[in-house]
Design an enzyme around this catalytic site. Structure first.
Site, PDB file in Angstrom:
ATOM      1  N   TYR A 189       0.864  -1.176   0.000  1.00 51.20           N
ATOM      2  CA  TYR A 189       0.000   0.000   0.000  1.00 51.20           C
ATOM      3  C   TYR A 189       0.900   1.226   0.000  1.00 51.20           C
ATOM      4  O   TYR A 189       1.637   1.470   0.955  1.00 51.20           O
ATOM      5  CB  TYR A 189      -0.922   0.017   1.225  1.00 51.20           C
ATOM      6  CG  TYR A 189      -2.027   1.039   1.089  1.00 51.20           C
ATOM      7  CD1 TYR A 189      -3.222   0.717   0.467  1.00 51.20           C
ATOM      8  CD2 TYR A 189      -1.855   2.338   1.542  1.00 51.20           C
ATOM      9  CE1 TYR A 189      -4.225   1.663   0.306  1.00 51.20           C
ATOM     10  CE2 TYR A 189      -2.844   3.289   1.383  1.00 51.20           C
ATOM     11  CZ  TYR A 189      -4.029   2.944   0.766  1.00 51.20           C
ATOM     12  OH  TYR A 189      -5.017   3.887   0.598  1.00 51.20           O
TER      13      TYR A 189
ATOM     14  N   TYR B 175     -10.318  -2.773   6.609  1.00 53.06           N
ATOM     15  CA  TYR B 175      -9.873  -1.402   6.841  1.00 53.06           C
ATOM     16  C   TYR B 175      -9.775  -1.071   8.330  1.00 53.06           C
ATOM     17  O   TYR B 175      -9.061  -0.151   8.717  1.00 53.06           O
ATOM     18  CB  TYR B 175     -10.855  -0.416   6.210  1.00 53.06           C
ATOM     19  CG  TYR B 175     -10.881  -0.376   4.699  1.00 53.06           C
ATOM     20  CD1 TYR B 175     -10.015  -1.129   3.923  1.00 53.06           C
ATOM     21  CD2 TYR B 175     -11.790   0.440   4.050  1.00 53.06           C
ATOM     22  CE1 TYR B 175     -10.053  -1.086   2.542  1.00 53.06           C
ATOM     23  CE2 TYR B 175     -11.842   0.507   2.669  1.00 53.06           C
ATOM     24  CZ  TYR B 175     -10.970  -0.254   1.914  1.00 53.06           C
ATOM     25  OH  TYR B 175     -11.023  -0.193   0.551  1.00 53.06           O
TER      26      TYR B 175
END
Length: 203
Positions: free
Chosen positions: A89, A181
């Protein structure tokens, strides 16, 4: 090479951490523990089994439009083995104060791509809204097939880990890639940490 040789001469051994990968490059330590990969100061070569995340994405992935209103998503075109590195990420590194400001703007837009780097303290955030890679499009799931690990390579500042996503199970070709998340890793020992991600769902 034997693990004793690898761990003794490579970064994990020097930093007194467990060797994170097996010979196939699959992660074998639990989430919450840091991964220290070899770097430019090491004597080993590019094929050292302790160089995984730094090699980048090795699978064929594609962006697609989801059919259930979740916007764009990412699926793999190849089978992925359990515990394999899938992607990092990446984005713009900003301060937590700037992240708070941008987060209010993103919330009004109905989407945000902020990931708090709170491995040891909440000082920096990764913002993938304008700079990033395919990970920008990975959706949330409460039953994800990817798990976040904190990785250190050239930079050993614990406030600035690299965020690597590894497969939690075998993933079929054509399957959508997801991670949680709002993931938490409960600390078990002093080296463990809670990992929070400050994401909003893409509507």
């Amino acid at each position: 090479l034997a693990e004793a040789t690898l761990a003794g001469g490579c970064c994990p051994g020097a930093s007194r951490n467990r060797f994170a990968y097996n010979e196939a490059g699959q992660v074998r330590i639990r989430a919450g523990l840091p991964i220290y990969e070899c770097n430019s100061r090491c004597r080993c070569g590019a094929e050292c089994p302790n160089r995984v995340v730094q090699r980048g994405i090795r699978y064929d992935l594609c962006i697609f439009r989801t059919g259930d209103g979740r916007g764009w998503g990412v699926r793999t075109l190849q089978r992925i083995r359990k515990n394999s590195f899938v992607m990092e990420y990446v984005g713009e590194i900003i301060t937590s104060e700037e992240a708070e400001r941008r987060g209010q703007v993103y919330d009004r837009q109905g989407a945000t791509y902020l990931f708090d780097l709170d491995y040891v303290e909440d000082v920096y955030t990764v913002d993938a809204a304008h700079y990033g890679n395919i990970s920008h499009f990975v959706n949330h799931s409460c039953d994800p097939n990817l798990q976040v690990y904190n990785v250190f390579i050239e930079n050993l500042d614990q406030r600035l880990p690299r965020i690597a996503l590894f497969a939690t199970r075998p993933i079929r070709a054509g399957e959508e890639l997801t991670f949680d998340y709002n993931m938490h890793v409960d600390p078990v020992d002093a080296e463990s940490t809670r990992m929070d991600s400050n994401f909003g769902l893409v509507g």
